[in-house]
Design a protein around this motif. Structure first.
Motif, PDB file in Angstrom:
ATOM      1  N   ALA A 115     -55.063 -10.879  24.945  1.00 16.14           N
ATOM      2  CA  ALA A 115     -53.841 -10.201  24.388  1.00 16.14           C
ATOM      3  C   ALA A 115     -53.423 -10.898  23.108  1.00 16.14           C
ATOM      4  N   ALA A 116     -53.648 -12.018  22.764  1.00 16.27           N
ATOM      5  CA  ALA A 116     -53.319 -12.515  21.590  1.00 16.27           C
ATOM      6  C   ALA A 116     -54.118 -13.643  20.750  1.00 16.27           C
ATOM      7  N   GLY A 117     -55.486 -13.534  21.264  1.00 15.54           N
ATOM      8  CA  GLY A 117     -56.581 -14.571  20.686  1.00 15.54           C
ATOM      9  C   GLY A 117     -57.751 -13.986  20.149  1.00 15.54           C
ATOM     10  N   ALA A 118     -58.814 -14.800  20.352  1.00 16.61           N
ATOM     11  CA  ALA A 118     -60.078 -14.231  19.583  1.00 16.61           C
ATOM     12  C   ALA A 118     -60.775 -13.064  20.578  1.00 16.61           C
ATOM     13  N   ALA A 119     -60.259 -12.613  21.577  1.00 12.59           N
ATOM     14  CA  ALA A 119     -60.897 -11.475  22.248  1.00 12.59           C
ATOM     15  C   ALA A 119     -60.002 -10.221  22.191  1.00 12.59           C
ATOM     16  N   ARG A 120     -59.163 -10.462  21.087  1.00  9.00           N
ATOM     17  CA  ARG A 120     -58.063  -9.334  21.040  1.00  9.00           C
ATOM     18  C   ARG A 120     -58.901  -8.153  20.385  1.00  9.00           C
ATOM     19  N   GLY A 121     -58.815  -6.811  20.895  1.00  5.87           N
ATOM     20  CA  GLY A 121     -59.455  -5.949  20.355  1.00  5.87           C
ATOM     21  C   GLY A 121     -61.040  -6.004  20.393  1.00  5.87           C
ATOM     22  N   ARG A 122     -61.543  -6.844  21.192  1.00  5.87           N
ATOM     23  CA  ARG A 122     -63.185  -6.851  21.318  1.00  5.87           C
ATOM     24  C   ARG A 122     -63.689  -5.985  22.169  1.00  5.87           C
ATOM     25  N   PRO A 123     -64.591  -5.121  22.174  1.00 11.13           N
ATOM     26  CA  PRO A 123     -65.079  -4.195  23.189  1.00 11.13           C
ATOM     27  C   PRO A 123     -66.182  -4.984  23.949  1.00 11.13           C
ATOM     28  N   GLY A 124     -66.590  -4.374  25.010  1.00 15.51           N
ATOM     29  CA  GLY A 124     -67.760  -4.969  25.312  1.00 15.51           C
ATOM     30  C   GLY A 124     -67.592  -6.160  26.306  1.00 15.51           C
ATOM     31  N   VAL A 125     -68.928  -7.126  26.672  1.00 18.13           N
ATOM     32  CA  VAL A 125     -68.755  -8.024  27.500  1.00 18.13           C
ATOM     33  C   VAL A 125     -68.410  -9.279  26.503  1.00 18.13           C
ATOM     34  N   VAL A 126     -67.254  -9.878  26.826  1.00 17.13           N
ATOM     35  CA  VAL A 126     -66.943 -10.927  26.319  1.00 17.13           C
ATOM     36  C   VAL A 126     -66.880 -12.209  27.374  1.00 17.13           C
ATOM     37  N   MET A 127     -67.378 -13.183  27.169  1.00 16.79           N
ATOM     38  CA  MET A 127     -67.262 -14.569  28.108  1.00 16.79           C
ATOM     39  C   MET A 127     -66.732 -15.738  27.332  1.00 16.79           C
ATOM     40  N   MET A 128     -65.574 -16.010  28.120  1.00 16.64           N
ATOM     41  CA  MET A 128     -64.757 -17.219  27.537  1.00 16.64           C
ATOM     42  C   MET A 128     -65.083 -18.262  28.609  1.00 16.64           C
ATOM     43  N   LEU A 129     -65.395 -19.605  28.145  1.00 15.28           N
ATOM     44  CA  LEU A 129     -65.628 -20.610  28.828  1.00 15.28           C
ATOM     45  C   LEU A 129     -64.918 -21.957  28.150  1.00 15.28           C
TER      46      LEU A 129
END
Length: 243
Positions: A115-129
């Protein structure tokens, strides 16, 4: 719209009101050490104390470091085993007298980063750890969450990954940043081979010190620190409360 987000961790429980549209805390966060042992009733008292500290009367989102299904805790790797089978949503609602939403801690952080960080607008598979007392994981596909992945429990060299590569393991084994980065690299290579993500996001307390270890990690997949750093869990919990 504001909601109160509370993030339960293995070492600390922290919370603050959040402007969910902007993904930002609206007051200075309140942090209280996690009780030892971290039994349900003791943790619930801290949650109630944080609610009281802010004189909060609206919706509350609470993260939990384990699997959460329909508000019920189904695992408890870094808190007391009495949590397993506990209806956390009901417990927190009872002690606060407020409507409460409960979700996995890393999942909350992942939602906040979308919503408001590094994954905003990123398509595909994103992995947060998230690296802290353990290792939490949030698997995001085109911005949608696959909940309760718990990839910190993958086996590396005969042990759960979080026993080797969490921030707690770094401190417990007195590892310097380069030594710890080697362990994180090995773990991330394993996750990369399994999921082929388009982006890794590193959260938890160590995200504030990303410059000390991320440059040492070499992967095919781009890797960045969490945009919301260690506040992502609080922000995501608040967002879940209003979802």
């Amino acid at each position: 719209m504001e909601a109160l987000g509370i993030d339960i961790g293995g070492s600390g429980i922290k919370g603050a009101p959040v402007d969910v549209a902007r993904g930002r805390l609206t007051r200075e966060r309140r942090r209280i050490p996690t009780p030892s042992p971290a039994k349900p009733e003791a943790v619930a008292e801290v949650v109630a104390e944080i609610v009281k500290h802010f004189a909060w009367e609206g919706p509350v989102g609470v993260t939990f470091p384990g699997i959460v299904l329909d508000g019920v805790a189904r695992s408890a790797a870094n808190v007391d085993k009495d949590w397993i089978g506990t209806d956390a949503r009901r417990l927190f609602s009872q002690v606060t007298g407020l409507p409460v939403t409960v979700l996995n801690d890393a999942d909350a952080a992942g939602l906040a980063e979308v919503a408001a960080g590094a994954a905003r607008g990123r398509p595909g598979v994103v992995m947060m750890l998230t690296f802290g007392t353990g290792i939490g994981s949030a698997l995001l596909i085109d911005g949608r969450l696959v909940p309760n992945t718990e990839l910190g429990h993958l086996e590396i060299r005969g042990k759960e990954a979080e026993k080797r590569a969490s921030d707690h393991a770094r401190e417990a084994h007195d590892l310097d940043w380069a030594e710890w980065a080697e362990r994180v690299q090995e773990y991330l290579e394993h996750v990369e081979a399994l999921f082929s993500p388009s982006l890794f996001i590193i959260g938890g307390g160590v995200s504030k010190k990303a410059d000390r270890f991320l440059p040492l990690i070499k992967l095919r997949t781009p890797i960045v620190p969490a945009g919301l750093q260690n506040e992502a869990g609080i922000v995501g919990a608040a967002m879940a409360a209003l979802a």
